[in-house]
Write a protein that holds these residues in place. Structure first.
Motif, PDB file in Angstrom:
ATOM      1  N   ARG A   1       0.829  -1.215   0.000  1.00 14.56           N
ATOM      2  CA  ARG A   1       0.000   0.000   0.000  1.00 14.56           C
ATOM      3  C   ARG A   1       0.865   1.267   0.000  1.00 14.56           C
ATOM      4  N   PHE A   2       1.819   1.323   0.947  1.00 12.14           N
ATOM      5  CA  PHE A   2       2.625   2.551   1.047  1.00 12.14           C
ATOM      6  C   PHE A   2       3.686   2.619  -0.055  1.00 12.14           C
ATOM      7  N   GLY A   3       4.111   1.455  -0.556  1.00 14.81           N
ATOM      8  CA  GLY A   3       5.027   1.446  -1.706  1.00 14.81           C
ATOM      9  C   GLY A   3       4.331   2.008  -2.942  1.00 14.81           C
ATOM     10  N   ASP A   4       3.096   1.566  -3.186  1.00 12.20           N
ATOM     11  CA  ASP A   4       2.343   2.060  -4.353  1.00 12.20           C
ATOM     12  C   ASP A   4       2.061   3.557  -4.218  1.00 12.20           C
ATOM     13  N   GLU A   5       1.704   3.961  -3.012  1.00 14.95           N
ATOM     14  CA  GLU A   5       1.416   5.385  -2.783  1.00 14.95           C
ATOM     15  C   GLU A   5       2.673   6.244  -2.983  1.00 14.95           C
ATOM     16  N   THR A   6       3.817   5.729  -2.513  1.00 11.88           N
ATOM     17  CA  THR A   6       5.076   6.457  -2.706  1.00 11.88           C
ATOM     18  C   THR A   6       5.325   6.660  -4.190  1.00 11.88           C
ATOM     19  N   HIS A   7       5.165   5.607  -4.930  1.00 12.35           N
ATOM     20  CA  HIS A   7       5.359   5.640  -6.376  1.00 12.35           C
ATOM     21  C   HIS A   7       4.407   6.656  -7.018  1.00 12.35           C
ATOM     22  N   ARG A   8       3.164   6.626  -6.575  1.00 11.41           N
ATOM     23  CA  ARG A   8       2.163   7.557  -7.125  1.00 11.41           C
ATOM     24  C   ARG A   8       2.556   9.007  -6.845  1.00 11.41           C
ATOM     25  N   LEU A   9       3.078   9.261  -5.632  1.00  8.89           N
ATOM     26  CA  LEU A   9       3.436  10.643  -5.277  1.00  8.89           C
ATOM     27  C   LEU A   9       4.625  11.127  -6.112  1.00  8.89           C
ATOM     28  N   TYR A  10       5.591  10.240  -6.371  1.00  5.12           N
ATOM     29  CA  TYR A  10       6.679  10.631  -7.281  1.00  5.12           C
ATOM     30  C   TYR A  10       6.111  10.966  -8.670  1.00  5.12           C
ATOM     31  N   ARG A  11       5.093  10.206  -9.085  1.00  6.19           N
ATOM     32  CA  ARG A  11       4.520  10.463 -10.407  1.00  6.19           C
ATOM     33  C   ARG A  11       3.811  11.824 -10.432  1.00  6.19           C
ATOM     34  N   VAL A  12       3.084  12.134  -9.364  1.00  2.63           N
ATOM     35  CA  VAL A  12       2.387  13.432  -9.294  1.00  2.63           C
ATOM     36  C   VAL A  12       3.410  14.568  -9.370  1.00  2.63           C
ATOM     37  N   LEU A  13       4.499  14.415  -8.636  1.00  4.63           N
ATOM     38  CA  LEU A  13       5.531  15.472  -8.647  1.00  4.63           C
ATOM     39  C   LEU A  13       6.169  15.563 -10.032  1.00  4.63           C
ATOM     40  N   ASN A  14       6.437  14.417 -10.628  1.00  4.83           N
ATOM     41  CA  ASN A  14       7.062  14.418 -11.955  1.00  4.83           C
ATOM     42  C   ASN A  14       6.170  15.147 -12.962  1.00  4.83           C
ATOM     43  N   GLU A  15       4.875  14.907 -12.885  1.00  3.50           N
ATOM     44  CA  GLU A  15       3.951  15.568 -13.817  1.00  3.50           C
ATOM     45  C   GLU A  15       3.889  17.069 -13.542  1.00  3.50           C
ATOM     46  N   ARG A  16       3.888  17.413 -12.259  1.00  5.00           N
ATOM     47  CA  ARG A  16       3.852  18.824 -11.891  1.00  5.00           C
ATOM     48  C   ARG A  16       5.081  19.575 -12.424  1.00  5.00           C
ATOM     49  N   LEU A  17       6.213  18.884 -12.444  1.00  7.61           N
ATOM     50  CA  LEU A  17       7.470  19.528 -12.846  1.00  7.61           C
ATOM     51  C   LEU A  17       7.677  19.512 -14.364  1.00  7.61           C
ATOM     52  N   GLN A  18       6.720  18.951 -15.107  1.00  6.61           N
ATOM     53  CA  GLN A  18       6.836  18.989 -16.570  1.00  6.61           C
ATOM     54  C   GLN A  18       6.791  20.459 -17.020  1.00  6.61           C
ATOM     55  N   GLY A  19       7.847  20.936 -17.630  1.00  2.00           N
ATOM     56  CA  GLY A  19       7.878  22.331 -18.108  1.00  2.00           C
ATOM     57  C   GLY A  19       8.066  23.360 -17.007  1.00  2.00           C
ATOM     58  N   ARG A  20       8.380  22.912 -15.794  1.00  2.00           N
ATOM     59  CA  ARG A  20       8.598  23.854 -14.675  1.00  2.00           C
ATOM     60  C   ARG A  20       9.927  23.537 -14.006  1.00  2.00           C
ATOM     61  N   ASP A  21      10.609  24.589 -13.547  1.00  2.22           N
ATOM     62  CA  ASP A  21      11.860  24.369 -12.801  1.00  2.22           C
ATOM     63  C   ASP A  21      11.575  24.089 -11.331  1.00  2.22           C
ATOM     64  N   TYR A  22      10.511  24.685 -10.817  1.00  3.08           N
ATOM     65  CA  TYR A  22      10.196  24.559  -9.383  1.00  3.08           C
ATOM     66  C   TYR A  22       8.714  24.225  -9.248  1.00  3.08           C
ATOM     67  N   VAL A  23       8.370  23.707  -8.104  1.00  2.00           N
ATOM     68  CA  VAL A  23       7.037  23.125  -7.976  1.00  2.00           C
ATOM     69  C   VAL A  23       5.917  24.174  -7.926  1.00  2.00           C
ATOM     70  N   ALA A  24       6.243  25.387  -7.451  1.00  2.00           N
ATOM     71  CA  ALA A  24       5.190  26.406  -7.289  1.00  2.00           C
ATOM     72  C   ALA A  24       5.625  27.745  -7.895  1.00  2.00           C
ATOM     73  N   GLY A  25       6.095  27.723  -9.130  1.00  2.00           N
ATOM     74  CA  GLY A  25       6.548  28.972  -9.769  1.00  2.00           C
ATOM     75  C   GLY A  25       8.014  29.188  -9.490  1.00  2.00           C
ATOM     76  N   GLU A  26       8.327  30.284  -8.773  1.00  2.00           N
ATOM     77  CA  GLU A  26       9.719  30.526  -8.357  1.00  2.00           C
ATOM     78  C   GLU A  26      10.136  29.509  -7.298  1.00  2.00           C
ATOM     79  N   TYR A  27      11.448  29.371  -7.103  1.00  2.00           N
ATOM     80  CA  TYR A  27      11.984  28.541  -6.016  1.00  2.00           C
ATOM     81  C   TYR A  27      11.350  28.992  -4.691  1.00  2.00           C
ATOM     82  N   SER A  28      10.822  28.053  -3.913  1.00  3.56           N
ATOM     83  CA  SER A  28      10.050  28.459  -2.731  1.00  3.56           C
ATOM     84  C   SER A  28      10.201  27.457  -1.588  1.00  3.56           C
ATOM     85  N   ILE A  29       9.566  27.790  -0.480  1.00  2.00           N
ATOM     86  CA  ILE A  29       9.556  26.892   0.682  1.00  2.00           C
ATOM     87  C   ILE A  29       8.943  25.527   0.333  1.00  2.00           C
ATOM     88  N   ALA A  30       8.099  25.465  -0.682  1.00  2.00           N
ATOM     89  CA  ALA A  30       7.513  24.167  -1.062  1.00  2.00           C
ATOM     90  C   ALA A  30       8.606  23.241  -1.602  1.00  2.00           C
TER      91      ALA A  30
END
Ligand SMILES: N[C@@H](CCC(=O)N[C@@H](CS)C(=O)NCC(=O)O)C(=O)O
Length: 232
Positions: free
Chosen positions: A138-167
């Motif tokens: 369960r937690f292995g699959d969820e970990t994998h899913r969260l990496y995928r969400v981050l990877n998709e978010r970072l498509q075409g972006r240098d940082y997760v929330a616009g400029e480099y930030s606390i996130a």
């Protein structure tokens, strides 16, 4: 006008992904701070003086002697600390209300998802005394899913929330240890590039280099298990 800092901020810290969030941020801000090591493997998080600051017996926490009204303030929970420091120094926390919403989304995504899921993944794979295949999967699959969400978010972006930030800072300590999480980073090229981008920053390197001094008595795995999970 952004605040200045005369008296050092006290950082209650241990060398874990949650602790590194704040050491990285303080290094990025370049404000004076002192470190109080909370040896969580030895149970120092249960001392009454620490619980008065952090009632959930978890680090990180800070005490800012120069709080909003000029009086000292203590803060627990890493996201609350990061938002406080981001607002106080008006850095790494967006410039407009709209930008701050996006930083908050990804910061809270980290504390509500990445931290607990990766923590449970680690617990069931490395520390659980009983075999728990369902939880490991369960937690292995969820970990994998969260990496995928981050990877998709970072498509075409240098940082997760616009400029480099606390996130980004909040995510780094957790995301960088993919080897320990059975994750093949080759599947997540945007995350890997983001990691290189952050790891190249001198303040990030200083923040991640923070360690308890050599004379601090570190807990064995066995002792830490007893303290952290009550296992006998
Ligand atoms: N949600 C908390 C999590 C902090 C946390 O889990 N800290 C752990 C170390 S990574 C801790 O202090 N554990 C001590 C304990 O569980 O007794 C935050 O983001 O600050």
């Amino acid at each position: 006008m952004p605040a200045s800092q005369i008296l050092p901020i006290e950082l209650y810290f241990w060398q874990t992904p949650n602790g590194y969030k704040i050491s990285i941020l303080l290094e990025e801000l370049g404000v004076p701070y002192t470190v109080r090591f909370v040896n969580i493997g030895k149970g120092e998080q249960f001392k009454p003086e620490f619980l008065a600051i952090s009632p959930n017996n978890r680090m990180p926490a800070i005490v800012d002697p120069e709080g909003p009204d000029g009086k000292p303030i203590s803060i627990f929970e890493s996201a609350a600390i990061m938002i406080y420091l981001g607002e106080k120094f008006d850095r790494f926390y967006g410039k407009t209300a709209r930008e701050r919403v996006v930083v908050n989304e990804w910061l809270i995504w980290q504390v509500a998802n990445v931290g607990p899921v990766f923590g449970h993944n680690n617990h069931f794979r490395r520390y659980a005394r009983e075999e728990a295949p369902y939880a490991v999967k369960r937690f292995g699959d969820e970990t994998h899913r969260l990496y995928r969400v981050l990877n998709e978010r970072l498509q075409g972006r240098d940082y997760v929330a616009g400029e480099y930030s606390i996130a980004d800072m909040a995510l780094l300590g957790w995301i960088r240890n993919w080897q320990n999480r059975d994750v093949d980073i080759g599947e997540f090229p945007n995350v890997e590039k983001w990691h290189h981008r952050l790891a190249a920053r001198p303040a990030v390197q200083r923040g991640l280099a923070l360690r308890a001094p050599a004379d601090v008595n570190l807990a064995t795995d066995e002792e830490a298990r007893k303290v952290l999970f009550g296992q006998r």
